[in-house]
Design an enzyme around this catalytic site. Sequence first.
Site: not given
Length: 406
Positions: A37, A122, A147, A159, A214, A216, A240, A266, A287, A316, A320, A343, A406
Amino acid sequence: MKIVDAKVVVTSPGRNFVTLKITTDEGISGLGDATLNGRELSVASYLRDHVAPLLIGIDPHRIEDTWQSLYRGAYWRRGPVTMAAIAAVDVALWDIKAKAAGLPLYQLLGGASRERVGTYGHASGQDIPELFDSIRARLAEGYPSIRIQTGIPGLKAVYGVHTADHAVDGAPIPHQGARPLVEDWDTSAYLRHMPTVFEAVRNEFGPELPLLHDAHHRLTPIQAAQLGKDLEPYRLFWLEDCTPAEDQNALRLVRGHTTTPLAIGEVFNSLYDYQTLVSEKLIDYVRSAVTHFGGVSPLRKLFDFAAQHQIKSGIHGPEDISPVGMAAAVHLDLAIHNFGIQEYSGYTALTEEVFPHAYTFTSGYLHPGEAPGIGVELNEDLAAAHEYKAAYLPVNRLQDGTVHDW
Ligand code: GCO
Ligand code: MG
């Protein structure tokens, strides 16, 4: 059998996907996903310019030998671009081998260890009422686990939360344009807010619903330890990416302070990224995606390593990863013993048309289907009609302007 062609197809039926199609002299062909991605064309070039020429003339049945020669032969090891390219070759060769055998891939991986593959979907909302609606929508779709991500008071874009620039389920759609979008972040506000969100969700939906979250990569080890402790009463399925994943030692501190189950990986692309995490039992779920980890072959090795330490899979599966990468994942999920969860957030109707597939998603559960190979086709004409569009993932900044993870 010999490989006669290795072609890279870049298409954008809503978001960019990179697909490798390997064709043999016996007419059997195989597909592999090489989507990274926001950096798609780098993998396409790595494949076209450096890998495809090496594949012509070789026996596609020699999967392990091909993998080792692409990994070791480049001298320069690992990294997301290289490993996404190798993953596409590995999956395409497994697809060919399984088609030649007339069997779905999971049969070559040892056969089914379960009837179906449990997923999580999600749910997200800017605030708690919106989050509740989103959870109800996922429950109505049949998802057995969910999630949850929410907006944080005082922050504009966070996010995983639905906004004009994010898909309905909160999955990030890279910003199409010359520069990335900028999101904002405040760790203290997040740490204060999240326990109140979980308390509200438990009060509304009860103690049984498996809930995931998550972080992130945004916390320091001590902040992650604090969040893990604060969330213990709400019994998460997993927390996560609580800290930036590349620092394996950070998880020692987190693990020492909390019993909240941890999932990570991930962004990893090699077994070596997991050495400390798995051997010291610092996490509960691995993941990695087939697409970013070098394919089915190394991911199977990771799962076997993890199984020795009572660690389970949690592949994961964002939007994407293309349906080609998703199919490969579902075959592995069905076959391995230490499956944890998959997921899955689905694809746009156009993406489904570009990649018709045998795997099914029924009431929250996936099954790879019985078509020989991985069971995915590529509609090349439709793919060609939807050209690559430059797109970036967001960049995250603190309120004083400092760049944050991010
Ligand atoms: C997840 C991930 C994704 C990533 C995305 C980046 O848990 O599904 O965090 O949402 O952000 O794959 O390309
Ligand atoms: Mg994630």
